[in-house]
Design a protein around this motif. Structure first.
Motif, PDB file in Angstrom:
ATOM      1  N   GLY A  70      41.510   9.110  33.349  1.00  0.00           N
ATOM      2  CA  GLY A  70      40.212   9.371  33.699  1.00  0.00           C
ATOM      3  C   GLY A  70      39.441   8.150  32.925  1.00  0.00           C
ATOM      4  N   SER A  71      38.104   8.409  32.648  1.00  0.00           N
ATOM      5  CA  SER A  71      37.184   7.607  32.491  1.00  0.00           C
ATOM      6  C   SER A  71      37.037   7.721  30.808  1.00  0.00           C
ATOM      7  CB  SER A  71      35.737   7.745  33.086  1.00  0.00           C
ATOM      8  OG  SER A  71      34.932   6.927  32.507  1.00  0.00           O
ATOM      9  N   PRO A  72      36.761   6.919  29.989  1.00  0.00           N
ATOM     10  CA  PRO A  72      36.542   5.411  30.489  1.00  0.00           C
ATOM     11  C   PRO A  72      37.818   4.814  30.669  1.00  0.00           C
ATOM     12  CG  PRO A  72      36.126   5.547  28.140  1.00  0.00           C
ATOM     13  CD  PRO A  72      36.399   6.727  28.788  1.00  0.00           C
ATOM     14  N   PHE A  73      37.644   3.728  31.760  1.00  0.00           N
ATOM     15  CA  PHE A  73      38.844   3.202  32.197  1.00  0.00           C
ATOM     16  C   PHE A  73      39.209   1.962  31.524  1.00  0.00           C
ATOM     17  CE2 PHE A  73      37.391   5.654  35.783  1.00  0.00           C
ATOM     18  CZ  PHE A  73      38.481   6.547  36.009  1.00  0.00           C
ATOM     19  N   ILE A  74      39.683   1.896  29.993  1.00  0.00           N
ATOM     20  CA  ILE A  74      39.514   0.651  29.349  1.00  0.00           C
ATOM     21  C   ILE A  74      40.949   0.166  29.014  1.00  0.00           C
ATOM     22  CG2 ILE A  74      37.238   1.367  28.337  1.00  0.00           C
ATOM     23  CD1 ILE A  74      38.759   2.372  26.056  1.00  0.00           C
ATOM     24  N   ASN A  75      41.912   1.075  29.456  1.00  0.00           N
ATOM     25  CA  ASN A  75      43.318   0.792  28.975  1.00  0.00           C
ATOM     26  C   ASN A  75      44.132   0.057  30.352  1.00  0.00           C
ATOM     27  OD1 ASN A  75      43.174   1.580  26.494  1.00  0.00           O
ATOM     28  ND2 ASN A  75      43.162   3.792  27.114  1.00  0.00           N
ATOM     29  N   GLN A  76      43.616  -0.325  31.174  1.00  0.00           N
ATOM     30  CA  GLN A  76      44.265  -1.036  32.303  1.00  0.00           C
ATOM     31  C   GLN A  76      44.947  -2.188  32.041  1.00  0.00           C
ATOM     32  OE1 GLN A  76      44.163   2.056  33.672  1.00  0.00           O
ATOM     33  NE2 GLN A  76      44.436   1.101  35.781  1.00  0.00           N
ATOM     34  N   ARG A  77      46.135  -2.198  32.368  1.00  0.00           N
ATOM     35  CA  ARG A  77      46.903  -3.463  32.543  1.00  0.00           C
ATOM     36  C   ARG A  77      47.883  -3.772  33.718  1.00  0.00           C
ATOM     37  NH1 ARG A  77      44.128  -3.192  28.431  1.00  0.00           N
ATOM     38  NH2 ARG A  77      44.609  -3.341  26.133  1.00  0.00           N
ATOM     39  N   THR A  78      48.584  -4.902  33.610  1.00  0.00           N
ATOM     40  CA  THR A  78      49.338  -5.037  34.925  1.00  0.00           C
ATOM     41  C   THR A  78      50.827  -5.182  34.540  1.00  0.00           C
ATOM     42  OG1 THR A  78      47.522  -6.567  35.951  1.00  0.00           O
ATOM     43  CG2 THR A  78      49.846  -6.850  36.657  1.00  0.00           C
ATOM     44  N   GLY A  79      51.354  -4.426  35.602  1.00  0.00           N
ATOM     45  CA  GLY A  79      52.953  -4.201  35.527  1.00  0.00           C
ATOM     46  C   GLY A  79      53.628  -4.967  36.738  1.00  0.00           C
ATOM     47  N   VAL A  80      54.994  -5.004  36.790  1.00  0.00           N
ATOM     48  CA  VAL A  80      55.710  -5.570  37.761  1.00  0.00           C
ATOM     49  C   VAL A  80      56.862  -4.721  37.966  1.00  0.00           C
ATOM     50  CG1 VAL A  80      56.957  -7.662  38.704  1.00  0.00           C
ATOM     51  CG2 VAL A  80      54.922  -7.825  37.028  1.00  0.00           C
ATOM     52  N   LEU A  81      57.269  -4.329  39.338  1.00  0.00           N
ATOM     53  CA  LEU A  81      58.523  -3.888  39.668  1.00  0.00           C
ATOM     54  C   LEU A  81      59.387  -4.731  40.568  1.00  0.00           C
ATOM     55  CD1 LEU A  81      57.096  -0.389  40.852  1.00  0.00           C
ATOM     56  CD2 LEU A  81      57.703  -0.846  38.580  1.00  0.00           C
ATOM     57  N   GLU A  93      63.342  -1.667  39.607  1.00  0.00           N
ATOM     58  CA  GLU A  93      63.289  -1.619  38.436  1.00  0.00           C
ATOM     59  C   GLU A  93      62.146  -2.121  37.722  1.00  0.00           C
ATOM     60  OE1 GLU A  93      66.206  -4.380  36.886  1.00  0.00           O
ATOM     61  OE2 GLU A  93      66.109  -5.511  38.751  1.00  0.00           O
ATOM     62  N   ASP A  94      61.764  -1.388  36.469  1.00  0.00           N
ATOM     63  CA  ASP A  94      60.550  -1.695  35.947  1.00  0.00           C
ATOM     64  C   ASP A  94      60.691  -3.070  34.968  1.00  0.00           C
ATOM     65  OD1 ASP A  94      58.170  -1.886  34.464  1.00  0.00           O
ATOM     66  OD2 ASP A  94      57.937   0.209  34.141  1.00  0.00           O
ATOM     67  N   MET A  95      60.012  -4.170  35.313  1.00  0.00           N
ATOM     68  CA  MET A  95      60.121  -5.256  34.561  1.00  0.00           C
ATOM     69  C   MET A  95      59.057  -5.373  33.548  1.00  0.00           C
ATOM     70  SD  MET A  95      62.614  -6.494  36.304  1.00  0.00           S
ATOM     71  CE  MET A  95      62.577  -8.201  35.695  1.00  0.00           C
ATOM     72  N   GLY A  96      58.282  -4.570  33.180  1.00  0.00           N
ATOM     73  CA  GLY A  96      57.358  -4.503  32.136  1.00  0.00           C
ATOM     74  C   GLY A  96      55.973  -4.877  32.455  1.00  0.00           C
ATOM     75  N   MET A  97      55.265  -4.825  31.426  1.00  0.00           N
ATOM     76  CA  MET A  97      53.728  -5.290  31.480  1.00  0.00           C
ATOM     77  C   MET A  97      53.613  -6.885  31.345  1.00  0.00           C
ATOM     78  SD  MET A  97      50.773  -4.796  28.519  1.00  0.00           S
ATOM     79  CE  MET A  97      51.298  -2.809  28.077  1.00  0.00           C
ATOM     80  N   LEU A  98      52.773  -7.490  32.039  1.00  0.00           N
ATOM     81  CA  LEU A  98      52.304  -8.772  32.053  1.00  0.00           C
ATOM     82  C   LEU A  98      51.387  -8.968  30.747  1.00  0.00           C
ATOM     83  CD1 LEU A  98      52.449  -9.834  35.646  1.00  0.00           C
ATOM     84  CD2 LEU A  98      54.016 -10.590  33.968  1.00  0.00           C
ATOM     85  N   TYR A  99      51.563 -10.161  30.166  1.00  0.00           N
ATOM     86  CA  TYR A  99      50.386 -10.553  29.207  1.00  0.00           C
ATOM     87  C   TYR A  99      49.372 -11.154  29.838  1.00  0.00           C
ATOM     88  CZ  TYR A  99      48.152 -12.133  25.127  1.00  0.00           C
ATOM     89  OH  TYR A  99      46.969 -12.522  23.985  1.00  0.00           O
ATOM     90  N   THR A 100      48.049 -10.841  29.789  1.00  0.00           N
ATOM     91  CA  THR A 100      46.937 -11.451  30.239  1.00  0.00           C
ATOM     92  C   THR A 100      46.110 -11.581  29.460  1.00  0.00           C
ATOM     93  OG1 THR A 100      46.394  -9.010  31.049  1.00  0.00           O
ATOM     94  CG2 THR A 100      47.673 -10.311  32.613  1.00  0.00           C
ATOM     95  N   PRO A 114      51.541  -9.976  21.628  1.00  0.00           N
ATOM     96  CA  PRO A 114      51.474  -8.925  22.614  1.00  0.00           C
ATOM     97  C   PRO A 114      50.410  -8.072  22.257  1.00  0.00           C
ATOM     98  CG  PRO A 114      53.743  -9.625  21.998  1.00  0.00           C
ATOM     99  CD  PRO A 114      52.850  -9.943  21.055  1.00  0.00           C
ATOM    100  N   GLU A 115      50.266  -7.655  21.093  1.00  0.00           N
ATOM    101  CA  GLU A 115      49.144  -6.513  20.863  1.00  0.00           C
ATOM    102  C   GLU A 115      47.645  -7.085  21.193  1.00  0.00           C
ATOM    103  OE1 GLU A 115      49.898  -3.455  20.061  1.00  0.00           O
ATOM    104  OE2 GLU A 115      51.867  -4.260  20.184  1.00  0.00           O
ATOM    105  N   SER A 116      47.366  -8.230  21.520  1.00  0.00           N
ATOM    106  CA  SER A 116      46.235  -8.914  21.979  1.00  0.00           C
ATOM    107  C   SER A 116      46.006  -9.012  23.413  1.00  0.00           C
ATOM    108  CB  SER A 116      46.017 -10.122  21.199  1.00  0.00           C
ATOM    109  OG  SER A 116      46.650 -11.169  21.997  1.00  0.00           O
ATOM    110  N   ASN A 117      46.845  -8.047  24.106  1.00  0.00           N
ATOM    111  CA  ASN A 117      46.647  -8.373  25.661  1.00  0.00           C
ATOM    112  C   ASN A 117      45.211  -7.524  25.918  1.00  0.00           C
ATOM    113  OD1 ASN A 117      47.353  -8.609  28.067  1.00  0.00           O
ATOM    114  ND2 ASN A 117      49.024  -7.085  28.112  1.00  0.00           N
ATOM    115  N   VAL A 118      44.741  -7.874  27.261  1.00  0.00           N
ATOM    116  CA  VAL A 118      43.404  -7.930  27.727  1.00  0.00           C
ATOM    117  C   VAL A 118      43.657  -7.124  29.146  1.00  0.00           C
ATOM    118  CG1 VAL A 118      41.281  -8.752  28.240  1.00  0.00           C
ATOM    119  CG2 VAL A 118      42.591  -9.792  26.390  1.00  0.00           C
ATOM    120  N   TRP A 119      42.656  -6.167  29.230  1.00  0.00           N
ATOM    121  CA  TRP A 119      42.527  -5.521  30.467  1.00  0.00           C
ATOM    122  C   TRP A 119      42.795  -6.374  31.681  1.00  0.00           C
ATOM    123  CZ3 TRP A 119      39.313  -4.937  34.877  1.00  0.00           C
ATOM    124  CH2 TRP A 119      38.946  -3.603  35.322  1.00  0.00           C
ATOM    125  N   ALA A 120      43.434  -5.757  32.685  1.00  0.00           N
ATOM    126  CA  ALA A 120      43.834  -6.652  33.954  1.00  0.00           C
ATOM    127  C   ALA A 120      44.121  -5.787  34.981  1.00  0.00           C
ATOM    128  CB  ALA A 120      44.961  -7.620  33.546  1.00  0.00           C
TER     129      ALA A 120
END
Length: 358
Positions: free
Chosen positions: A115-126, A138-145, A152-158
């Motif tokens: 739900g809102s606020p949608f502030i934690n969106q990140r991009t993943g790859v399968l 297979e889950d290849m994990g989150m991309l750093y954007t 990695p902790e400085s990742n940004v909404w994508a």
């Protein structure tokens, strides 16, 4: 006693639908269809051989359809379900599927909280385990954007990542924030970055487009999102959505690559044009497009969603229609066809249906 039914040379065929058997003559094969084709949003469709592969999210899962028909979904399979917890456990949005080097790759957005606020969106790859789109993934994990890959902790909404293959290289293009914020009322921009492989970004992101033109601003939130690749010979275009996705003003802009042999990571090598596709008094909030050819390869088609009403919100359905090309090689999407108006079926689709029923 049941009397037999004569079969003519024209060919009568039986088909079963919803438990009823009906006799259908060849002349009854429909030559047209009407929008909308089905409910949904963020439509992503691609082709492999004679198949159309359609990818979408439903109930925090990713679904795949494979069909010989552009205008109809085919066999369905859920290829991934979000985990019960973790960074990608909620809000699975707008997946895309690409076939690269013998595997299918699904790029999707998800967040850690519902739900809102949608502030934690990140991009993943399968990644598919085989070349079959219905294989296990297979889950290849989150991309750093973000801007500092070493942290990695400085990742940004994508969200809305797509892939551009050009000049023997892979590039990721997506919609993101300049910096992580604690509100989803944050402007969205388009970024581009070279890829080391289909599940790893290389170098650092480059700001490609910001919502600055009069036709992509003016509402409560300025955004660029939903980038999609369109090619015409050696010409390359990025068609993207702008204005607010929940409003009737949602529309499409376009970036054109000036020099195909030049640097794709140089924003000066891209020219912005727009709007290139927008709503009408009868069709509202057209957005998040994808592109395919007709079954016989002679026509170009745009797949998109639109709002069901003019009221703010995300109640949408999926539509499609053919488009043409201008003399300079740029696309001419025309205007959205109103709901219920008959459109000729994609070239070659009728022949497929007739052949299947012989």
């Amino acid at each position: 006693m049941i009397k037999s039914i004569p079969i003519t040379l024209l060919g009568l065929m039986l088909f079963v639908q919803c438990g009823k058997t009906e006799v259908l003559t060849e002349e009854k094969v429909k030559t047209t269809f009407a929008n909308p084709v089905w409910d949904g949003a963020d439509p992503w469709m691609t082709q492999q051989g004679d198949d159309y592969v359609y990818c979408y999210s439903a109930n925090n899962s990713i679904m795949i359809s494979r069909s010989k028909y552009l205008t109809r979904k085919g066999v369905l399979k859920r290829v991934w379900q979000a985990p019960a917890s973790g960074w990608n456990s909620n809000c699975v949005w707008a997946p895309e599927i690409h076939f690269i080097d013998g595997h299918w790759y699904v790029y999707y957005a998800a967040g850690s909280t519902p739900g809102s606020p949608f502030i934690n969106q990140r991009t993943g790859v399968l990644r598919s385990k085989t070349a079959d789109v219905f294989s296990d993934y297979e889950d290849m994990g989150m991309l750093y954007t973000g801007d500092n890959p070493e942290d990695p902790e400085s990742n940004v909404w994508a969200i809305d990542m797509t892939v551009l293959e050009h000049g023997g290289k892979l590039f990721a293009i997506w919609s993101g924030w300049k910096e992580q914020r604690d509100t989803d009322a944050t402007p969205q921009h388009l970024y581009i970055q070279e890829m080391e492989n289909p599940y790893t970004l290389k170098g650092t992101r480059v700001l490609l487009s910001s919502p600055e033109e009069s036709w992509e601003t003016g509402g409560p939130l300025d955004l660029n999102e939903g980038p999609q690749i369109l090619k015409n010979g050696d010409q390359v275009f990025v068609v993207y959505s702008c204005r607010e996705s929940w409003l009737k003003e949602y529309r499409q802009g376009m970036l054109q690559l000036n020099d195909p042999d030049g640097n794709l990571l140089d924003p000066a090598n891209w020219t912005k044009k727009g709007p290139v596709f927008e709503g009408t008094p009868l069709v509202h909030g057209v957005g998040h497009v994808s592109f395919v050819k007709s079954p016989d390869g002679t026509e170009d088609w745009i797949i998109y969603h639109s709002k069901k009403t003019t009221e703010p919100g995300w109640d949408r359905n999926v539509r499609m229609q053919p488009f043409t090309w201008n003399a300079d090689g740029t696309p001419n999407f025309g205007t959205p066809v109103p709901a219920g108006k008959e459109i000729d079926r994609p070239s070659g689709e009728i022949e497929i249906e007739k052949a299947e029923n012989e």
